[in-house]
Write a protein that holds these residues in place. Sequence first.
Motif, PDB file in Angstrom:
ATOM      1  N   VAL A  17     106.761  49.013  -4.061  1.00 32.72           N
ATOM      2  CA  VAL A  17     106.892  48.472  -5.411  1.00 32.72           C
ATOM      3  C   VAL A  17     105.559  48.536  -6.147  1.00 32.72           C
ATOM      4  O   VAL A  17     105.479  48.982  -7.301  1.00 32.72           O
ATOM      5  CB  VAL A  17     107.411  47.021  -5.361  1.00 32.72           C
ATOM      6  N   GLY A  18     104.486  48.106  -5.486  1.00 26.46           N
ATOM      7  CA  GLY A  18     103.163  48.152  -6.104  1.00 26.46           C
ATOM      8  C   GLY A  18     102.727  49.566  -6.421  1.00 26.46           C
ATOM      9  O   GLY A  18     102.142  49.823  -7.488  1.00 26.46           O
ATOM     10  N   TYR A  19     103.014  50.494  -5.510  1.00 25.94           N
ATOM     11  CA  TYR A  19     102.614  51.871  -5.772  1.00 25.94           C
ATOM     12  C   TYR A  19     103.391  52.456  -6.947  1.00 25.94           C
ATOM     13  O   TYR A  19     102.841  53.187  -7.773  1.00 25.94           O
ATOM     14  CB  TYR A  19     102.841  52.727  -4.528  1.00 25.94           C
ATOM     15  N   THR A  20     104.673  52.143  -7.028  1.00 24.98           N
ATOM     16  CA  THR A  20     105.478  52.653  -8.134  1.00 24.98           C
ATOM     17  C   THR A  20     104.971  52.143  -9.470  1.00 24.98           C
ATOM     18  O   THR A  20     104.953  52.867 -10.473  1.00 24.98           O
ATOM     19  CB  THR A  20     106.950  52.257  -7.946  1.00 24.98           C
ATOM     20  N   LEU A  21     104.548  50.872  -9.498  1.00 23.59           N
ATOM     21  CA  LEU A  21     104.019  50.317 -10.743  1.00 23.59           C
ATOM     22  C   LEU A  21     102.722  51.000 -11.165  1.00 23.59           C
ATOM     23  O   LEU A  21     102.441  51.122 -12.361  1.00 23.59           O
ATOM     24  CB  LEU A  21     103.786  48.813 -10.572  1.00 23.59           C
ATOM     25  N   ALA A  22     101.920  51.447 -10.196  1.00 21.93           N
ATOM     26  CA  ALA A  22     100.653  52.110 -10.512  1.00 21.93           C
ATOM     27  C   ALA A  22     100.797  53.620 -10.634  1.00 21.93           C
ATOM     28  O   ALA A  22      99.820  54.314 -10.920  1.00 21.93           O
ATOM     29  CB  ALA A  22      99.621  51.784  -9.432  1.00 21.93           C
ATOM     30  N   ASP A  23     102.001  54.124 -10.425  1.00 15.86           N
ATOM     31  CA  ASP A  23     102.178  55.566 -10.346  1.00 15.86           C
ATOM     32  C   ASP A  23     101.977  56.261 -11.685  1.00 15.86           C
ATOM     33  O   ASP A  23     101.555  57.424 -11.717  1.00 15.86           O
ATOM     34  CB  ASP A  23     103.576  55.876  -9.801  1.00 15.86           C
ATOM     35  N   TYR A  24     102.256  55.617 -12.781  1.00 14.31           N
ATOM     36  CA  TYR A  24     102.079  56.260 -14.092  1.00 14.31           C
ATOM     37  C   TYR A  24     100.623  56.638 -14.315  1.00 14.31           C
ATOM     38  O   TYR A  24     100.318  57.730 -14.790  1.00 14.31           O
ATOM     39  CB  TYR A  24     102.559  55.338 -15.210  1.00 14.31           C
ATOM     40  N   TRP A  28     100.510  60.607 -14.448  1.00 21.60           N
ATOM     41  CA  TRP A  28     100.561  61.096 -15.813  1.00 21.60           C
ATOM     42  C   TRP A  28      99.224  61.033 -16.539  1.00 21.60           C
ATOM     43  O   TRP A  28      99.025  61.755 -17.515  1.00 21.60           O
ATOM     44  CB  TRP A  28     101.607  60.294 -16.603  1.00 21.60           C
ATOM     45  N   GLU A  29      98.315  60.193 -16.088  1.00 23.79           N
ATOM     46  CA  GLU A  29      97.024  60.081 -16.756  1.00 23.79           C
ATOM     47  C   GLU A  29      95.914  60.797 -15.986  1.00 23.79           C
ATOM     48  O   GLU A  29      95.245  61.666 -16.507  1.00 23.79           O
ATOM     49  CB  GLU A  29      96.669  58.600 -16.956  1.00 23.79           C
ATOM     50  N   ARG A  30      95.742  60.421 -14.733  1.00 26.80           N
ATOM     51  CA  ARG A  30      94.673  61.043 -13.947  1.00 26.80           C
ATOM     52  C   ARG A  30      95.086  62.382 -13.350  1.00 26.80           C
ATOM     53  O   ARG A  30      94.223  63.182 -12.997  1.00 26.80           O
ATOM     54  CB  ARG A  30      94.247  60.093 -12.825  1.00 26.80           C
ATOM     55  N   LYS A  31      96.379  62.617 -13.228  1.00 22.67           N
ATOM     56  CA  LYS A  31      96.920  63.874 -12.729  1.00 22.67           C
ATOM     57  C   LYS A  31      96.235  64.273 -11.417  1.00 22.67           C
ATOM     58  O   LYS A  31      95.608  65.334 -11.297  1.00 22.67           O
ATOM     59  CB  LYS A  31      96.772  64.984 -13.769  1.00 22.67           C
TER      60      LYS A  31
END
Length: 832
Positions: A17-24, A28-31
């Motif tokens: 859950v925590g990883y999914t929340l930080a996944d954007y 998408w940003e740091r790629k």
Amino acid sequence: MPSPFSVFILLCILFPVGYTLADYELTWERKIGSNFIYNVRDYYVLGLCIAPTVLGHIATTWGHYYRAEREFQHSIAKITTPASERQKISLWEQHIWCGYTVKFWIMATIAILMNLSWFIYAMVVGWAEMQTRFGNNGIPRIIANSSGYAAIACSGMIMFFVLRRSMLHAIGFTYSEIIPLHRWLGTALVGWVTLHAVGYISFWATQHKLPTEFNFRDIDRGSLNMSGVFAYGALCLVGLFSFPIIRRRFYLVFITFHRFFGVMFFIGMTMHNPNQPMMWYYILPTIVLFLVDRFVPKMMMARTVSPEATCSLNADANVIRMTFTSPEPMKPYYPGDHIMVQIPSIGTLYHPFTIASYWPEDPYSITLFIRTFEDSKLSWTCSLAKLCGTEDKRIRVKANVDGVFGGRHHDYLNAETLIVFVAGTAMTRFIPLIKAIAAQIAFSREPLRMRLHFICTFRTRSELHAYGSFLHQITRDPRFTTWLHVEIYVSRPDKSQTLLGAHAHIVKNDIQVPVKSMRKEKKRLMSLRSAGSMLKRALSERTIVADVEKSQPASPTETTIPIREKGVEVDETAANSKESSIRRTDSIHTVVDLEAITEEVESTTNASGSNPGKVSTTLAAAAVASSPITMAYQDQPLPTFQASNSTSVATRWAKLDLFATCVLIFVPLAAWCGARTVHWEGHINYCATSKIKGIYLTANCYWKYLLIPGVIHIVVAAIAGYFAVWLARTILLRRGQDVEKGLSHPEFPTKDERPAIEDGNWDEGDVVYTRGRLDVKQVIQGFVDAGVGKKEDGSRLVSVFGGGPEGFVDMVEKQAKAADWFVDFHRETWAP
């Protein structure tokens, strides 16, 4: 205090859950890393997302589903806890709004917050860029982009709430409690995708680029956006066929469209935005668990249960009795568990049914009761009824089983008073529970703390026949009647084609008819059974009925109703001396006291001078009515899980389950990781330089790196799963042949001509019931007047169960909540 096992499971859930929340931010940003082959982001996902998910599932398999003896014994032991020890239903388990528990609303809140965080975080990060590039025209685009990301993340979580064997079960959830979250997330997914589509269409309309953005000529993102259009159409069809009116009336149509268009949506979604091949990570963890959840239980039951089941139809009661057997002890199942049954000759769909048998009584079989009343003639149950034989001639049918599934926490046993309202076949949920409670009372040295009230209602009198053995025991056996308060209601008259009275076979271990020699009486018994309708008519008049409208008690504490024998000349004085009494100690507890009849069968037969092979109606009635009926309950022990060695049996099956789970997880994952390292387009820089050759070529490059590893994973898992099921069934058949070689009795014939004594055939005249509809409001008011569940007590130790059709359960819940008392309500219904 939560146990270390529960804490570990919670951590295994929180990490993904925590990883999914930080996944954007990472995706998408740091790629991070390359978009094509194995890179540093694979390590992040494998270590922080997939590994905790896999470890949590393996720990749940070992520590929850099969080492469940400890959990069940801890729950059942609460009923004999000394009254001095204060017990209460935990806040975690209390039902609050809309009939859902506190834990459900906590999980629902977490799911809502996750959905909002995905949308809000993407909005905050991308807002400034879109304002700079497009001004106010960029607002629809950022909304569309953010909702699209939320839809992708939501689609990865939605399958987690449809698992039959989930980590959530280890922390107190049941399948029926988490399936509403799956439906709610499905609604949220449709909303996010709709917002995504409307936002981008509005943006491209303001830019005057709709023709170039939606086409098959590969101008700009035309073909990619068209795959998104197909994905949205598939999702809408999934939502349309998921409406309750369709889902419940046309379940086969619903599940077929649900599966097919669900797959189409996932394929279209991944092809719609292939420039991020890492998108597969959103759905990979739940796909791993989903495939294991679908294959391992089938493999376990293929290794356990014979591929043929015996079934018989009680046409009077519209109830099918189906029995599955095994040549060795099955993995233990517990009260409330269910299995999924598929009959290949009817269709490929698996149907859920609650197990009615009690494992310690017979670890080698599973018994189901399946109702067919008022079903459509084209329904699955009616098709099964056509295949089944009668109760005298049971038929073997090919059947596959998936399971066993069910919760392992029985916190409702904390209650000091448990009130069960049940209609028809829903009582199968409580048959093993009541037997387990009786066994615990006999096993424990502590007195019973719980008061249990069992109130059941049936449509017709003949429907009692299907559960006659159990009903007779719980209303006659003093090991039940001393603590179990039973009320039985019959709401409608029998069908016109039904002969008055139920089947008249002797009930094994319930009612015994002593004779001088059972061998000598075998032919006469078969003649009695062949007499059929004559015997039924004779026995029908022995039914003891407490008419709710006509019978008036002689006193507030005792009611006397005589048994009347028609078709037999009975001396009036003798009849009066042998009348039965129904004693009501209060408005809730019903006890039956029937005097035994003392005449011998053979003496009556000899006195008549008739041929035993030709039984008249009068002789049949006299033979049964004059047979001494003695209770043999005390001679039969109440089996317990401990005495049946359930721990060692469960551990043995747990090792097999654990091995199969690990194989079906790690082998496909290894294939997926290997596929991620392959350069599918040739040299390493091909895809990196393909952008100059056009959007379509770039999309094809992305599609290969996105879809091929995932398809390889699914194909390898499917091959391994089906091979495991085939291998398990082959081993079972070989094991069954080895067992049969050591048996002296002949093989079970296709059509069993032996008297089906063990099938619950009985004379329902020995059970007291009330003729009339069950007035739930009046019964509940009786409890309230007796001081049960007073609000001022604040003890929260009264639990009410409603079991049966959804309409009946809703009515019970409404009346229970409207009464002036404080109870915790539980539902038991299989409405799809």
